[in-house]
Design an enzyme around this catalytic site. Structure first.
Site, PDB file in Angstrom:
ATOM      1  N   ASN A   1      37.647  54.987  61.675  1.00  0.00           N
ATOM      2  CA  ASN A   1      38.142  55.467  63.238  1.00  0.00           C
ATOM      3  C   ASN A   1      38.051  57.047  63.327  1.00  0.00           C
ATOM      4  O   ASN A   1      38.642  57.441  62.669  1.00  0.00           O
ATOM      5  CB  ASN A   1      39.440  54.672  63.399  1.00  0.00           C
ATOM      6  CG  ASN A   1      39.315  53.405  63.532  1.00  0.00           C
ATOM      7  OD1 ASN A   1      38.584  52.894  64.176  1.00  0.00           O
ATOM      8  ND2 ASN A   1      40.256  52.574  63.019  1.00  0.00           N
TER       9      ASN A   1
ATOM     10  N   ASP B   1      32.355  58.671  52.588  1.00  0.00           N
ATOM     11  CA  ASP B   1      31.937  57.738  51.552  1.00  0.00           C
ATOM     12  C   ASP B   1      31.920  58.327  50.380  1.00  0.00           C
ATOM     13  O   ASP B   1      32.366  57.550  49.237  1.00  0.00           O
ATOM     14  CB  ASP B   1      30.469  57.319  52.011  1.00  0.00           C
ATOM     15  CG  ASP B   1      29.888  56.460  51.368  1.00  0.00           C
ATOM     16  OD1 ASP B   1      30.418  55.432  50.797  1.00  0.00           O
ATOM     17  OD2 ASP B   1      28.386  56.206  51.444  1.00  0.00           O
TER      18      ASP B   1
ATOM     19  N   LYS C   1      39.255  59.847  65.266  1.00  0.00           N
ATOM     20  CA  LYS C   1      40.366  60.011  66.179  1.00  0.00           C
ATOM     21  C   LYS C   1      40.376  61.248  67.086  1.00  0.00           C
ATOM     22  O   LYS C   1      40.672  61.330  68.166  1.00  0.00           O
ATOM     23  CB  LYS C   1      41.619  59.939  65.562  1.00  0.00           C
ATOM     24  CG  LYS C   1      41.860  58.369  64.881  1.00  0.00           C
ATOM     25  CD  LYS C   1      43.130  58.106  64.013  1.00  0.00           C
ATOM     26  CE  LYS C   1      43.456  56.696  64.172  1.00  0.00           C
ATOM     27  NZ  LYS C   1      43.895  56.067  65.115  1.00  0.00           N
TER      28      LYS C   1
ATOM     29  N   ARG D   1      35.441  42.252  41.061  1.00  0.00           N
ATOM     30  CA  ARG D   1      34.650  43.644  41.185  1.00  0.00           C
ATOM     31  C   ARG D   1      34.977  44.409  42.508  1.00  0.00           C
ATOM     32  O   ARG D   1      34.356  45.356  42.540  1.00  0.00           O
ATOM     33  CB  ARG D   1      33.135  43.053  41.109  1.00  0.00           C
ATOM     34  CG  ARG D   1      32.815  42.579  39.630  1.00  0.00           C
ATOM     35  CD  ARG D   1      31.151  42.399  39.577  1.00  0.00           C
ATOM     36  NE  ARG D   1      30.780  41.588  40.441  1.00  0.00           N
ATOM     37  CZ  ARG D   1      29.473  41.637  41.139  1.00  0.00           C
ATOM     38  NH1 ARG D   1      29.081  43.071  41.048  1.00  0.00           N
ATOM     39  NH2 ARG D   1      28.971  40.891  41.960  1.00  0.00           N
ATOM     40  N   LYS D   2      35.646  43.807  43.101  1.00  0.00           N
ATOM     41  CA  LYS D   2      35.892  44.544  44.663  1.00  0.00           C
ATOM     42  C   LYS D   2      36.999  45.473  44.426  1.00  0.00           C
ATOM     43  O   LYS D   2      38.051  45.326  43.858  1.00  0.00           O
ATOM     44  CB  LYS D   2      36.422  43.521  45.731  1.00  0.00           C
ATOM     45  CG  LYS D   2      35.564  42.656  46.003  1.00  0.00           C
ATOM     46  CD  LYS D   2      35.731  41.435  46.899  1.00  0.00           C
ATOM     47  CE  LYS D   2      35.315  40.007  46.924  1.00  0.00           C
ATOM     48  NZ  LYS D   2      35.952  39.226  47.532  1.00  0.00           N
TER      49      LYS D   2
END
Ligand SMILES: CCCCCC/C=C\CCCCCCCC(=O)SCCNC(=O)CCNC(=O)[C@H](O)C(C)(C)COP(=O)(O)OP(=O)(O)OC[C@H]1O[C@@H](n2cnc3c(N)ncnc32)[C@H](O)[C@@H]1OP(=O)(O)O
Length: 231
Positions: free
Chosen positions: A171, A149, A173, A194-195
């Site tokens: 994920n 993050d 792994k 804005r994404k």
């Protein structure tokens, strides 16, 4: 690999009080903060090598080392206050600490990030300390998610301005051995209004093991919207 986790655990504690609290120079009343993204004695050979390698790459300006501080002072970030800081918290601002920098040296997250503006890419070299254990001998998934993050978030904010995580899809792994060093490689894939779409992977230093992969969506904050109120 780090010399030994046990050695770290035996290391005498850091000075008491609030570790890493900013020091005030009384003559100027200026807050002096320690840059945590610089080597300290807990850094392993692997982390030092990666750091030195990328500091060389910074010489031509293609990569930039990103300084990192425990405290986050809103006035140093233009627009931050108007975007999402609750004015009632301002008084206590210096009591807040960045989660990833809240451990004593070597026990939690030891990391440095480098940014490449042309590639819209952030590399994070991370040494995972013994206080990040999940399954015995391995790193907690939440700790891995935190650093994915943070790395993708840094990439989004560098490339697109102040943004927050709306979605983070991971994920897992292969487990990450405690006290090892890994490389988190993130890049901005796409921008739609804005994404900000950012992806990343976590690999071992020798690149042989792919530990985790993630895709993330960050939303650039809208100055006309308050983050405090329910809309
Ligand atoms: C943290 C910022 C630091 C800044 C300083 C930079 C310095 C260093 C970088 C450090 C990096 C640290 C990284 C850590 C980041 C975090 O962990 S943030 C904490 C976790 N996240 C949150 O708490 C966010 C909670 N959510 C919100 O506050 C809001 O939902 C939002 C702000 C993300 C978005 O709200 P809003 O602005 O009102 O946008 P919307 O109108 O709702 O949506 C806009 C468009 O995006 C689409 N969308 C929104 N959420 C999602 C989703 N989860 N999945 C898919 N799409 C989503 C939405 O549909 C809208 O799309 P359209 O415009 O309609 O097409």
């Amino acid at each position: 690999m780090l010399r030994s986790c046990a050695a770290l655990l035996r290391t005498p504690g850091a000075p008491r009080g609030r570790p890493g609290a900013p020091r005030r120079s009384f003559s100027s009343e200026k807050v002096v903060q320690k840059d945590c993204a610089l080597p300290n004695p807990s850094w392993s050979k692997d982390l030092r090598l990666l750091f030195d390698q990328f500091m060389k790459k910074c010489e031509d300006g293609s990569w930039k080392r990103l300084p990192s501080y425990k405290q986050f002072f809103s006035k140093t970030f233009q627009g931050f206050q108007t975007l999402y800081l609750d004015p009632s918290l301002v008084k206590g601002e210096e009591h807040a600490q960045l989660f990833t920098r809240s451990f004593e040296d070597g026990l939690g997250f030891e990391y440095v990030m480098f940014y490449n503006d042309a590639e819209k890419r952030v590399l994070c070299f991370l040494q995972v300390g013994p206080h990040l254990q999940g399954a015995p001998g391995f790193v907690h998934g939440g700790a891995i998610a935190t650093m994915m993050d943070s790395t993708t978030g840094t990439c989004a904010c560098r490339a697109g301005g102040i943004a927050m995580t709306a979605n983070l899809n991971i994920n897992f792994k292969r487990p990450i051995p405690l006290c090892s060093v890994v490389v988190i490689d993130s890049q901005l894939d796409k921008v739609e209004g804005r994404k900000l779409f950012v992806s990343c992977n976590v690999r071992s230093v020798d690149e042989k093991t792919l530990h985790s992969e993630a895709s993330a969506l960050f939303i650039k904050l809208d100055p006309d919207k308050s983050l405090r109120k329910k809309r």
